[in-house]
Design a protein around this motif. Structure first.
Motif, PDB file in Angstrom:
ATOM      1  N   UNK A  35      17.250   8.839  24.710  1.00  0.00           N
ATOM      2  CA  UNK A  35      16.349   8.839  25.851  1.00  0.00           C
ATOM      3  C   UNK A  35      16.257   7.441  26.427  1.00  0.00           C
ATOM      4  N   UNK A  36      16.205   7.378  27.682  1.00  0.00           N
ATOM      5  CA  UNK A  36      16.093   6.073  28.322  1.00  0.00           C
ATOM      6  C   UNK A  36      15.160   6.234  29.508  1.00  0.00           C
ATOM      7  N   UNK A  37      14.077   5.538  29.490  1.00  0.00           N
ATOM      8  CA  UNK A  37      13.144   5.657  30.593  1.00  0.00           C
ATOM      9  C   UNK A  37      13.593   4.828  31.781  1.00  0.00           C
ATOM     10  N   UNK A  38      12.839   5.003  32.856  1.00  0.00           N
ATOM     11  CA  UNK A  38      13.278   4.432  34.128  1.00  0.00           C
ATOM     12  C   UNK A  38      13.250   2.908  34.144  1.00  0.00           C
ATOM     13  N   UNK A  39      12.317   2.308  33.482  1.00  0.00           N
ATOM     14  CA  UNK A  39      12.122   0.871  33.643  1.00  0.00           C
ATOM     15  C   UNK A  39      13.046   0.079  32.733  1.00  0.00           C
ATOM     16  N   UNK A  40      13.059  -1.231  32.968  1.00  0.00           N
ATOM     17  CA  UNK A  40      13.650  -2.101  31.975  1.00  0.00           C
ATOM     18  C   UNK A  40      15.076  -2.512  32.178  1.00  0.00           C
ATOM     19  N   UNK A  41      15.661  -2.308  33.345  1.00  0.00           N
ATOM     20  CA  UNK A  41      17.004  -2.822  33.567  1.00  0.00           C
ATOM     21  C   UNK A  41      16.953  -4.340  33.659  1.00  0.00           C
TER      22      UNK A  41
ATOM     23  N   UNK B   1      16.534  -8.061  31.952  1.00  0.00           N
ATOM     24  CA  UNK B   1      15.417  -7.578  31.138  1.00  0.00           C
ATOM     25  C   UNK B   1      14.119  -8.182  31.674  1.00  0.00           C
ATOM     26  N   UNK B   2      12.996  -7.502  31.468  1.00  0.00           N
ATOM     27  CA  UNK B   2      11.717  -8.070  31.901  1.00  0.00           C
ATOM     28  C   UNK B   2      11.446  -9.357  31.134  1.00  0.00           C
ATOM     29  N   UNK B   3      10.588 -10.233  31.705  1.00  0.00           N
ATOM     30  CA  UNK B   3      10.416 -11.552  31.118  1.00  0.00           C
ATOM     31  C   UNK B   3       9.551 -11.594  29.863  1.00  0.00           C
ATOM     32  N   UNK B   4       8.772 -10.570  29.584  1.00  0.00           N
ATOM     33  CA  UNK B   4       7.844 -10.643  28.456  1.00  0.00           C
ATOM     34  C   UNK B   4       8.514 -10.097  27.204  1.00  0.00           C
ATOM     35  N   UNK B   5       8.815 -10.990  26.312  1.00  0.00           N
ATOM     36  CA  UNK B   5       9.588 -10.593  25.135  1.00  0.00           C
ATOM     37  C   UNK B   5       8.884  -9.532  24.302  1.00  0.00           C
ATOM     38  N   UNK B   6       7.592  -9.711  24.080  1.00  0.00           N
ATOM     39  CA  UNK B   6       6.882  -8.812  23.188  1.00  0.00           C
ATOM     40  C   UNK B   6       6.901  -7.368  23.628  1.00  0.00           C
ATOM     41  N   UNK B   7       7.050  -7.144  24.931  1.00  0.00           N
ATOM     42  CA  UNK B   7       7.003  -5.770  25.420  1.00  0.00           C
ATOM     43  C   UNK B   7       8.351  -5.091  25.392  1.00  0.00           C
ATOM     44  N   UNK B   8       9.367  -5.837  25.005  1.00  0.00           N
ATOM     45  CA  UNK B   8      10.703  -5.269  25.127  1.00  0.00           C
ATOM     46  C   UNK B   8      11.141  -4.474  23.898  1.00  0.00           C
ATOM     47  N   UNK B   9      10.368  -4.543  22.897  1.00  0.00           N
ATOM     48  CA  UNK B   9      10.824  -3.915  21.662  1.00  0.00           C
ATOM     49  C   UNK B   9      10.618  -2.411  21.728  1.00  0.00           C
ATOM     50  N   UNK B  10      11.694  -1.682  21.667  1.00  0.00           N
ATOM     51  CA  UNK B  10      11.640  -0.244  21.846  1.00  0.00           C
ATOM     52  C   UNK B  10      11.584   0.500  20.537  1.00  0.00           C
ATOM     53  N   UNK B  11      11.628   1.817  20.657  1.00  0.00           N
ATOM     54  CA  UNK B  11      11.560   2.680  19.489  1.00  0.00           C
ATOM     55  C   UNK B  11      12.711   2.426  18.537  1.00  0.00           C
ATOM     56  N   UNK B  12      13.880   2.080  19.105  1.00  0.00           N
ATOM     57  CA  UNK B  12      15.038   1.849  18.250  1.00  0.00           C
ATOM     58  C   UNK B  12      14.769   0.722  17.273  1.00  0.00           C
TER      59      UNK B  12
END
Lengths: 397, 113
Positions: A35-41, B1-12
């Motif tokens: 799954x990949x949501x819309x944001x975050x490119x 990628x967005x600039x805020x590192x802490x928010x980038x961590x996904x489920x993986x």
């Protein structure tokens, strides 16, 4: 959007906030749901279609299988991204018209600007752009690198000037040369032997007959993420040979000594290291895959879609099976034939009874080369075109 | 990628973290010291930190992926070191198996810190 495909093992996805997830399912081991949501490119590709990609890393974005439709060309905002080095920025490029390509190994070697390239006779060619590792995720053995399934491929219209025209304008190839070498313009950091990471690929000299120094991609200036302002386009050759941000084009007696040429992109048995005497990832093979439906379909008539490419050859036919390869029916090509280097969308109408159907496609070229059922493993997971691994299980309610 | 590192961590990353917790015993400090030094200084092969960022090693390379963002698993790092990835060279001729594993283990734990 959820894109769930039959794969042989777990894929860990990386991506942006809440963007990626992996879940284990059945099938005698592991299946993966993605799954990949819309944001975050990443910023450099923020103009891409949100939600249409699986992010393997900031430099590797895979187009979701179901995003490829029946249009013969892939819109720029859906084209996958695979950068060996970070894309150049506008600041690094400066004035695109002043971008120079140094042409060497010709009778009158010299730099030529994009502005001057435009004054030579342009041509347009449609061709498949495909990463060598497209389908890597279908191999059973463990491989390093992005676990691409089908989405490291696109069909693109490129406009530029044929290399043969440039060579002719510079007096022809100087002497007896065997290779054409393209070098990317990405900066190499201090402390690093440039040959370690420079993107420099040599291809057999005959490739110049079809090669293009391109500045347009689907009618727009080539985006920097895709190698603008000038990219070497080699129809029929795997993506890595289509050098981005082209700064140097040379004709040589020997291949580049860059690692990406010497030991990278070499096909060898599982467990062996890369070496110059192994086959390099040059020309693409015949391949096809279904793009719709992928998981579910309604009862009654279903239109099965997909795309097929002949590598360097015209396609003769594409067949579709809805019973895992027991029986096959010839599909119908959709839309114009854009030439032997392009892919062709296809459709087959099928009446599917309730239950689960294993849908596969198998393309055959004009010379009779056909996709195999299974594809022999190779160490780095290159060139997979086996039809069975690319099949999808579709449930009809 | 967005600039805020802490928010980038996904489920993986969460999944990978769980796997690591199950499979990786604590590495001896000496191995971590070696791995950190190798990451920053390399050997005959270029140092990892020339190309990769890794906060734990105070490495700031920008040629290859930022490892703190990528959050690779130990096995992903190991395979990348053993076989190379794209322009990243294979390190298997320079480092023996146990060193490849030690370096991969160090990186995989470092990105979770």
């Amino acid at each position: 959007m959820l894109d769930e495909l039959k794969v042989k093992r777990r894929h860990f996805l990386v991506g942006a906030a809440g963007a990626a997830g992996a879940a284990a399912l059945g099938d005698a081991g592991v299946r993966a749901a993605r799954a990949q949501e819309a944001s975050g490119l990443p910023d450099y590709v923020s103009w891409k279609e949100p939600g249409a990609f699986i992010q393997h890393s900031p430099q590797t974005l895979e187009t979701m299988r179901g995003e490829i439709g029946l249009s013969p060309l892939t819109p720029n905002d859906l084209v996958f991204v695979r950068n060996n080095l970070p894309s150049l920025t506008e600041e690094q490029v400066g004035d695109p018209e002043a971008w120079e390509v140094n042409v060497e190994g010709v009778a009158q070697p010299r730099p030529i600007t994009l502005a001057e390239l435009r004054t030579l006779g342009p041509e347009t060619v449609a061709c498949v752009l495909q990463c060598s590792g497209n389908g890597r995720g279908f191999f059973e053995h463990e491989t390093s690198g992005s676990q691409w399934l089908t989405g490291a491929a696109a069909n693109v219209s490129w406009t530029g000037v044929p290399v043969r025209t440039v060579v002719e304008a510079m007096g022809g190839v100087d002497g007896d040369k065997s290779f054409m070498t393209g070098t990317g313009g990405e900066p190499i950091p201090e402390g690093l032997d440039p040959l370690t990471v420079i993107v420099e690929r040599s291809v057999p000299l005959e490739a110049q007959e079809v090669a293009l120094l391109a500045w347009e991609m689907n009618g727009e200036p080539i985006p920097l993420a895709h190698g603008g302002p000038v990219r070497l386009v080699l129809p029929g050759y795997y993506g890595v040979n289509n050098v981005k941000h082209l700064k140097r084009l040379s004709f040589d007696e020997t291949q580049s000594q860059a690692d990406i040429q010497r030991s990278g992109y070499r096909v060898r048995p599982v467990g062996e290291s890369g070496a110059p005497d192994q086959p390099s990832m040059y020309q693409m093979n015949v391949k096809s895959w279904v793009t719709h439906p992928l998981r579910e379909a309604g009862t009654g008539r279903t239109q099965i879609w997909g795309v097929a490419l002949g590598g360097t050859e015209d396609l003769d036919r594409v067949e579709v099976s809805t019973d895992g390869g027991e029986t096959w029916e010839e599909a119908r090509f959709v839309g114009p034939d854009l030439g032997r280097f392009a892919w062709r969308p296809f459709v087959l109408a099928a009446d599917l009874a309730p239950g689960t159907h294993r849908i596969a496609s198998r393309a055959t070229t004009a010379s009779g080369a056909a996709q195999p059922r299974d594809f022999e493993p190779n160490h780095r997971g290159y060139g997979h075109n086996g039809w069975d691994a690319h099949a999808v299980d579709v449930t009809v309610q | 990628m967005p600039p805020v590192r802490g928010s980038r961590r996904g489920a993986a990353g969460v999944v990978a973290s769980g796997v690591l917790a199950l499979t990786c015993a604590a590495a001896p400090a000496a191995e971590d010291d070696w791995a950190r030094t190798y990451f920053l200084e390399g050997g005959a092969m270029p140092a990892c930190g020339i190309c990769h960022s890794l906060d734990a090693a105070e490495a700031t390379g920008t040629v290859g992926p930022d490892l703190d963002l990528l959050e690779p698993t130990e096995q992903q790092v190991y395979l990348a070191l053993r076989d190379g990835v794209g322009v990243m060279p294979a390190f298997s001729e320079e480092l023996p198996e146990d060193r490849l594993r030690a370096l991969a283990d160090y990186v995989a734990r470092a990105v979770q810190e």
